[in-house]
Design a protein around this motif. Structure first.
Motif, mmCIF file in Angstrom:
data_model
loop_
_atom_site.group_PDB
_atom_site.id
_atom_site.type_symbol
_atom_site.label_atom_id
_atom_site.label_comp_id
_atom_site.label_asym_id
_atom_site.label_seq_id
_atom_site.Cartn_x
_atom_site.Cartn_y
_atom_site.Cartn_z
ATOM 1 N N HIS A 1 0.831 -1.205 0.000
ATOM 2 C CA HIS A 1 0.000 0.000 0.000
ATOM 3 C C HIS A 1 0.869 1.260 0.000
ATOM 4 O O HIS A 1 1.994 1.260 0.507
ATOM 5 C CB HIS A 1 -0.910 0.021 1.228
ATOM 6 N N LYS A 2 0.326 2.328 -0.544
ATOM 7 C CA LYS A 2 0.976 3.635 -0.472
ATOM 8 C C LYS A 2 0.430 4.319 0.776
ATOM 9 O O LYS A 2 -0.780 4.543 0.889
ATOM 10 C CB LYS A 2 0.675 4.460 -1.724
ATOM 11 N N VAL A 3 1.323 4.656 1.711
ATOM 12 C CA VAL A 3 0.897 5.024 3.058
ATOM 13 C C VAL A 3 1.326 6.435 3.446
ATOM 14 O O VAL A 3 2.438 6.873 3.138
ATOM 15 C CB VAL A 3 1.472 4.021 4.093
ATOM 16 N N GLY A 4 0.434 7.119 4.155
ATOM 17 C CA GLY A 4 0.758 8.393 4.776
ATOM 18 C C GLY A 4 0.861 8.192 6.275
ATOM 19 O O GLY A 4 0.150 7.360 6.847
ATOM 20 N N LEU A 5 1.761 8.933 6.916
ATOM 21 C CA LEU A 5 1.954 8.841 8.365
ATOM 22 C C LEU A 5 1.916 10.246 8.951
ATOM 23 O O LEU A 5 2.578 11.156 8.446
ATOM 24 C CB LEU A 5 3.296 8.188 8.688
#
Length: 234
Positions: free
Chosen positions: A136-140
């Motif tokens: 997955h392409k993830v933001g934090l």
């Protein structure tokens, strides 16, 4: 996304004060009068620790102002002629207003929120790593800053102000992010920063004695955390 001032006033349950029937189109919202470069901006003027934000409205190019009763008085005394939305508590509605202006970006993301006295950052990092490993392409978003697919994006608070948070979600959607892991602090819950955010998952690490400089008692600290799990909360 664009929306009218009248619509935002209705959404916020506020009183729209204006000298004419003009209904400006609002394209952005912010808390810092000095960074609003968009003539379609809405300036959210909130009480500060020393001065009310309404005192800085004159230096902003914003098309309109969102404020409370004290802010209305300050603006009237200054001869402010731009439209003003007056609400009881700006922070209580700011997240919802910001989400509307940004087009509700969190609804196009799978947002996982983590709250608790300690362990939020570690848990968030583990979730980010697991989601990235799954492809997955993830933001934090958290204490150490914000990352979009591993790239650092400067932010200053564990849970950013509502206006910044919704703009970050919008940026993440544009960059193809599918999942966001974020730390949700008790300060953010108390100040309504996550209002307007759609969470798919809410996680809790623990509760211990801390932040009593902000929350007068442990009971109030607990109640702030508990809001995160209350379906009736904004």
């Amino acid at each position: 996304m664009e929306t009218t001032l009248t619509h935002l006033a209705e959404l916020a349950g506020g009183e729209l004060v204006r000298e004419s029937g003009a209904d400006p189109v609002i394209t952005s919202v912010g808390l810092d009068s000095g960074t609003l470069a968009d003539s379609g901006a809405l300036f959210a003027a909130v009480p500060g620790t020393r001065r009310h934000g309404a005192r800085f409205a004159a230096g902003s190019p914003a098309a309109a102002i969102l404020t409370d009763e004290e802010g209305r008085r300050i603006l009237a005394e200054a001869g402010e002629r731009r439209p003003v939305i007056v609400v009881e508590n700006v922070r209580a509605v700011l997240g919802t207003v910001a989400a509307e202006i940004e087009g509700h970006p969190s609804e196009r993301l799978t947002v996982l929120g983590v709250t608790g006295t300690s362990g939020k950052t570690t848990t968030s990092y583990l979730l980010e790593a697991g989601l990235m490993a799954a492809g997955h392409k993830v933001g934090l978003i958290g204490t150490t800053g914000t990352r979009i697919d591993g790239r650092a994006v400067p932010t200053s608070l564990t849970t950013p102000e509502a206006t910044t948070l919704q703009a970050l979600f919008s940026q993440m959607v544009e960059e193809g992010v599918t999942h966001v892991v974020m730390e949700v602090s008790s300060h953010a819950l108390e100040l309504g920063r996550t209002a307007g955010t759609h969470f798919a998952v809410a996680g809790f690490t623990n509760l211990s004695q801390d932040h009593l400089d902000f929350h007068p008692t442990m009971q109030e600290y607990f109640e702030a955390k508990a809001r995160f799990f209350d379906p009736a909360s904004p």
